[in-house]
Design a protein around this motif. Structure first.
Motif, PDB file in Angstrom:
ATOM      1  N   THR A 112       2.875   3.285  13.923  1.00  0.00           N
ATOM      2  CA  THR A 112       2.676   4.737  13.950  1.00  0.00           C
ATOM      3  C   THR A 112       1.200   5.093  13.990  1.00  0.00           C
ATOM      4  O   THR A 112       0.767   5.927  14.803  1.00  0.00           O
ATOM      5  CB  THR A 112       3.334   5.388  12.724  1.00  0.00           C
ATOM      6  OG1 THR A 112       4.741   5.103  12.734  1.00  0.00           O
ATOM      7  CG2 THR A 112       3.135   6.896  12.734  1.00  0.00           C
ATOM      8  N   VAL A 113       0.405   4.464  13.127  1.00  0.00           N
ATOM      9  CA  VAL A 113      -1.009   4.816  12.998  1.00  0.00           C
ATOM     10  C   VAL A 113      -1.842   4.230  14.130  1.00  0.00           C
ATOM     11  O   VAL A 113      -2.605   4.944  14.801  1.00  0.00           O
ATOM     12  CB  VAL A 113      -1.552   4.340  11.630  1.00  0.00           C
ATOM     13  CG1 VAL A 113      -3.076   4.499  11.564  1.00  0.00           C
ATOM     14  CG2 VAL A 113      -0.896   5.120  10.497  1.00  0.00           C
ATOM     15  N   MET A 114      -1.705   2.926  14.371  1.00  0.00           N
ATOM     16  CA  MET A 114      -2.552   2.245  15.344  1.00  0.00           C
ATOM     17  C   MET A 114      -2.035   2.358  16.766  1.00  0.00           C
ATOM     18  O   MET A 114      -2.808   2.186  17.718  1.00  0.00           O
ATOM     19  CB  MET A 114      -2.703   0.767  14.974  1.00  0.00           C
ATOM     20  CG  MET A 114      -3.426   0.541  13.657  1.00  0.00           C
ATOM     21  SD  MET A 114      -3.516  -1.217  13.210  1.00  0.00           S
ATOM     22  CE  MET A 114      -4.487  -1.868  14.559  1.00  0.00           C
ATOM     23  N   GLY A 115      -0.742   2.633  16.907  1.00  0.00           N
ATOM     24  CA  GLY A 115      -0.162   2.754  18.232  1.00  0.00           C
ATOM     25  C   GLY A 115       0.044   4.192  18.653  1.00  0.00           C
ATOM     26  O   GLY A 115      -0.667   4.716  19.515  1.00  0.00           O
ATOM     27  N   ALA A 116       0.993   4.854  18.013  1.00  0.00           N
ATOM     28  CA  ALA A 116       1.367   6.204  18.445  1.00  0.00           C
ATOM     29  C   ALA A 116       0.237   7.210  18.274  1.00  0.00           C
ATOM     30  O   ALA A 116      -0.075   7.982  19.190  1.00  0.00           O
ATOM     31  CB  ALA A 116       2.613   6.660  17.677  1.00  0.00           C
ATOM     32  N   THR A 167       6.726  -5.132   6.031  1.00  0.00           N
ATOM     33  CA  THR A 167       7.325  -3.860   5.622  1.00  0.00           C
ATOM     34  C   THR A 167       6.474  -2.682   6.062  1.00  0.00           C
ATOM     35  O   THR A 167       6.966  -1.553   6.120  1.00  0.00           O
ATOM     36  CB  THR A 167       7.514  -3.803   4.097  1.00  0.00           C
ATOM     37  OG1 THR A 167       6.234  -3.876   3.445  1.00  0.00           O
ATOM     38  CG2 THR A 167       8.395  -4.945   3.608  1.00  0.00           C
ATOM     39  N   ALA A 168       5.205  -2.937   6.370  1.00  0.00           N
ATOM     40  CA  ALA A 168       4.300  -1.879   6.828  1.00  0.00           C
ATOM     41  C   ALA A 168       4.179  -1.856   8.348  1.00  0.00           C
ATOM     42  O   ALA A 168       3.327  -1.134   8.879  1.00  0.00           O
ATOM     43  CB  ALA A 168       2.911  -2.073   6.212  1.00  0.00           C
ATOM     44  N   LEU A 169       5.029  -2.606   9.047  1.00  0.00           N
ATOM     45  CA  LEU A 169       4.934  -2.651  10.507  1.00  0.00           C
ATOM     46  C   LEU A 169       5.120  -1.266  11.113  1.00  0.00           C
ATOM     47  O   LEU A 169       4.424  -0.883  12.054  1.00  0.00           O
ATOM     48  CB  LEU A 169       5.967  -3.626  11.080  1.00  0.00           C
ATOM     49  CG  LEU A 169       5.961  -3.809  12.601  1.00  0.00           C
ATOM     50  CD1 LEU A 169       4.616  -4.351  13.073  1.00  0.00           C
ATOM     51  CD2 LEU A 169       7.092  -4.757  13.022  1.00  0.00           C
ATOM     52  N   GLY A 170       6.054  -0.498  10.566  1.00  0.00           N
ATOM     53  CA  GLY A 170       6.261   0.857  11.065  1.00  0.00           C
ATOM     54  C   GLY A 170       5.049   1.742  10.856  1.00  0.00           C
ATOM     55  O   GLY A 170       4.696   2.545  11.721  1.00  0.00           O
ATOM     56  N   VAL A 171       4.389   1.585   9.699  1.00  0.00           N
ATOM     57  CA  VAL A 171       3.165   2.342   9.435  1.00  0.00           C
ATOM     58  C   VAL A 171       2.093   1.963  10.440  1.00  0.00           C
ATOM     59  O   VAL A 171       1.408   2.827  11.015  1.00  0.00           O
ATOM     60  CB  VAL A 171       2.663   2.088   7.998  1.00  0.00           C
ATOM     61  CG1 VAL A 171       1.315   2.774   7.766  1.00  0.00           C
ATOM     62  CG2 VAL A 171       3.683   2.585   6.976  1.00  0.00           C
ATOM     63  N   ASN A 172       1.941   0.676  10.673  1.00  0.00           N
ATOM     64  CA  ASN A 172       0.898   0.214  11.593  1.00  0.00           C
ATOM     65  C   ASN A 172       1.150   0.660  13.027  1.00  0.00           C
ATOM     66  O   ASN A 172       0.224   1.070  13.738  1.00  0.00           O
ATOM     67  CB  ASN A 172       0.778  -1.311  11.515  1.00  0.00           C
ATOM     68  CG  ASN A 172       0.079  -1.774  10.252  1.00  0.00           C
ATOM     69  OD1 ASN A 172      -0.914  -1.181   9.838  1.00  0.00           O
ATOM     70  ND2 ASN A 172       0.595  -2.805   9.628  1.00  0.00           N
ATOM     71  N   PHE A 189       0.831  -1.207   0.000  1.00  0.00           N
ATOM     72  CA  PHE A 189       0.000   0.000   0.000  1.00  0.00           C
ATOM     73  C   PHE A 189       0.870   1.264   0.000  1.00  0.00           C
ATOM     74  O   PHE A 189       0.519   2.260  -0.613  1.00  0.00           O
ATOM     75  CB  PHE A 189      -0.916   0.031   1.223  1.00  0.00           C
ATOM     76  CG  PHE A 189      -2.186  -0.754   1.072  1.00  0.00           C
ATOM     77  CD1 PHE A 189      -2.265  -1.814   0.183  1.00  0.00           C
ATOM     78  CD2 PHE A 189      -3.315  -0.445   1.819  1.00  0.00           C
ATOM     79  CE1 PHE A 189      -3.436  -2.550   0.037  1.00  0.00           C
ATOM     80  CE2 PHE A 189      -4.484  -1.167   1.681  1.00  0.00           C
ATOM     81  CZ  PHE A 189      -4.550  -2.225   0.794  1.00  0.00           C
ATOM     82  N   ILE A 190       1.977   1.203   0.725  1.00  0.00           N
ATOM     83  CA  ILE A 190       2.869   2.353   0.893  1.00  0.00           C
ATOM     84  C   ILE A 190       4.233   1.996   0.305  1.00  0.00           C
ATOM     85  O   ILE A 190       4.731   0.877   0.509  1.00  0.00           O
ATOM     86  CB  ILE A 190       3.030   2.728   2.384  1.00  0.00           C
ATOM     87  CG1 ILE A 190       1.656   2.899   3.047  1.00  0.00           C
ATOM     88  CG2 ILE A 190       3.861   3.985   2.530  1.00  0.00           C
ATOM     89  CD1 ILE A 190       0.810   4.013   2.474  1.00  0.00           C
ATOM     90  N   ASN A 191       4.836   2.942  -0.424  1.00  0.00           N
ATOM     91  CA  ASN A 191       6.108   2.636  -1.075  1.00  0.00           C
ATOM     92  C   ASN A 191       7.241   2.461  -0.066  1.00  0.00           C
ATOM     93  O   ASN A 191       7.100   2.790   1.120  1.00  0.00           O
ATOM     94  CB  ASN A 191       6.458   3.702  -2.123  1.00  0.00           C
ATOM     95  CG  ASN A 191       6.678   5.087  -1.524  1.00  0.00           C
ATOM     96  OD1 ASN A 191       7.159   5.222  -0.405  1.00  0.00           O
ATOM     97  ND2 ASN A 191       6.327   6.116  -2.275  1.00  0.00           N
ATOM     98  N   ALA A 192       8.364   1.933  -0.558  1.00  0.00           N
ATOM     99  CA  ALA A 192       9.472   1.570   0.328  1.00  0.00           C
ATOM    100  C   ALA A 192      10.062   2.754   1.088  1.00  0.00           C
ATOM    101  O   ALA A 192      10.299   2.648   2.302  1.00  0.00           O
ATOM    102  CB  ALA A 192      10.557   0.848  -0.476  1.00  0.00           C
ATOM    103  N   PRO A 193      10.346   3.902   0.434  1.00  0.00           N
ATOM    104  CA  PRO A 193      10.941   5.008   1.204  1.00  0.00           C
ATOM    105  C   PRO A 193      10.059   5.501   2.349  1.00  0.00           C
ATOM    106  O   PRO A 193      10.548   5.756   3.451  1.00  0.00           O
ATOM    107  CB  PRO A 193      11.142   6.100   0.138  1.00  0.00           C
ATOM    108  CG  PRO A 193      11.219   5.363  -1.155  1.00  0.00           C
ATOM    109  CD  PRO A 193      10.295   4.214  -1.008  1.00  0.00           C
ATOM    110  N   VAL A 194       8.763   5.648   2.086  1.00  0.00           N
ATOM    111  CA  VAL A 194       7.871   6.139   3.133  1.00  0.00           C
ATOM    112  C   VAL A 194       7.667   5.068   4.200  1.00  0.00           C
ATOM    113  O   VAL A 194       7.560   5.383   5.391  1.00  0.00           O
ATOM    114  CB  VAL A 194       6.530   6.592   2.527  1.00  0.00           C
ATOM    115  CG1 VAL A 194       5.535   6.981   3.624  1.00  0.00           C
ATOM    116  CG2 VAL A 194       6.751   7.763   1.572  1.00  0.00           C
ATOM    117  N   ALA A 215       8.424   5.652   8.054  1.00  0.00           N
ATOM    118  CA  ALA A 215       7.452   5.321   9.100  1.00  0.00           C
ATOM    119  C   ALA A 215       8.060   4.346  10.101  1.00  0.00           C
ATOM    120  O   ALA A 215       7.776   4.404  11.307  1.00  0.00           O
ATOM    121  CB  ALA A 215       6.194   4.727   8.487  1.00  0.00           C
ATOM    122  N   GLY A 216       8.921   3.450   9.601  1.00  0.00           N
ATOM    123  CA  GLY A 216       9.602   2.526  10.496  1.00  0.00           C
ATOM    124  C   GLY A 216      10.513   3.257  11.472  1.00  0.00           C
ATOM    125  O   GLY A 216      10.568   2.918  12.662  1.00  0.00           O
TER     126      GLY A 216
END
Length: 350
Positions: free
Chosen positions: A111-115, A104-109, A7-12, A16-17
């Protein structure tokens, strides 16, 4: 709202990670102040309970379901820093063992669902508690509002990340409207679950609710026609056994096991809010297969078991057990590090 790979590209995703790693690092330091010998094992239980309740998707609209995010619940029960760690543990277990939420989206998750959920929910919760009457009812009211708002806030945060690093070209205004709209409905369910849980713990052990500490209103006496604060009597020293959390821990764990091992079979099978919006808006065109798709517990089922009820129930039970073990281990380690840290005076003499 578990964001999959693609869903989200590698750099972003990498950015997020880094943001998620920073949030976890800050939370590790903050959790040392929040945790003590009683609350450290309860924090692991909170993580396991959130894992279990996240398996209970509930219908919110035609063809759409939602589930607890848990940031507000964790922050109010065990503190905001510990709450971020609780959600991080849950997301890590789900991603690695159950192929739920991309690696690879663990950082996004996180950030969004936790922080984001913890920051929004606990900030709003503390603000409401300060202006509402100092009572247990105010804590539950503040819990309801804070948890309700935290879910669409997380949806908006995902949309902002997608605007920067989304892998498909879709109208962002439509994505934002759809994401926030459906997650407002999901937020109502989040608020009901959070308020019920916080209210239940307050009813039996208000001292274990982090967000309710120090809210007892002072006793008032009428002197010369005016109300003045009474001088409180010294608090009696309670035996350690009287403050034991064993019953709360056993009850909470049993509840989590029942929810994940039995009740989850009756959860809604409809796609959750993000899945539905992604399919409708075309966000999922470049979704990738999960790296742990071949896990024996992928999709919350045990590989090789043909009985759906037994397979899902056993997977849920394993998930709760694993989460409580990992979570409790993490929080005990944080607690022990705090206990072993030298006092400021001692550090100055080194």
């Amino acid at each position: 709202m578990h964001v999959p790979d693609g869903f989200i590209n590698a750099p972003v995703s990498a950015a997020a990670g880094l943001a998620a790693a920073g949030a976890v690092a800050v939370s590790l330091r903050g959790a040392r102040r929040e945790l003590d010998d009683r609350t450290a094992p309860l924090a692991g239980l909170v993580a396991a309970f959130i894992f279990a309740v996240q398996m209970l998707n509930f219908p919110v609209a035609a063809g759409t379901s939602g589930h607890l995010l848990g940031g507000a619940l964790a922050a109010i029960l065990v503190g905001p820093h510990t709450g971020v760690l609780c959600i991080s543990v849950v997301l890590l277990m789900q991603g690695v063992l159950f192929a739920d939420g991309g690696l690879t989206a663990l950082g996004v998750n996180i950030t969004v669902m936790g922080a984001v959920t913890v920051l929004v929910a606990y900030g709003l919760f503390r603000g409401l508690v300060k202006v509402l009457p100092r009572s247990r009812r105010s804590v539950t009211v503040a819990s309801f509002v804070a948890s309700l708002v935290s879910v669409p806030a997380a949806a908006a945060a995902f949309t902002a990340i997608y605007a920067i690093g989304g892998t498909t070209d879709v109208p962002l205004s439509k994505v934002l409207t759809a994401m926030v709209g459906v997650h407002v409905l999901i937020g109502i369910g989040e608020a009901v679950i959070t308020t019920a849980t916080v209210g239940a713990v307050i009813a039996v052990r208000p001292d274990l609710v982090y967000g309710a500490r120090g809210l007892a209103a002072p006793l008032k006496l009428r002197v010369g026609g005016e109300l003045v604060d009474a001088t409180p009597a010294p608090a009696p020293v309670e035996p350690v056994a009287a403050r034991s959390t064993k019953k709360v821990w056993i009850t909470g764990l049993a509840t989590a096991l029942v929810l994940a091992g039995f009740v989850s079979f009756y959860a809604s099978a409809s796609p959750d809010g993000l899945e539905k919006v992604a399919a409708d808006q075309g966000i999922d065109k470049k979704a990738e297969e999960h790296a742990a798709a071949d896990s024996p517990l992928a999709d919350y089922g045990v590989s090789g078991l043909t009985d759906a009820r037994l397979s899902g129930g056993l997977a849920g039970t394993i998930g709760v057990g694993g989460t409580v073990l990992v979570g409790t281990g993490v929080f005990w380690a944080v607690r022990r590090r705090r206990a072993g840290a030298p006092a400021p005076a001692e550090r100055e003499t080194v």
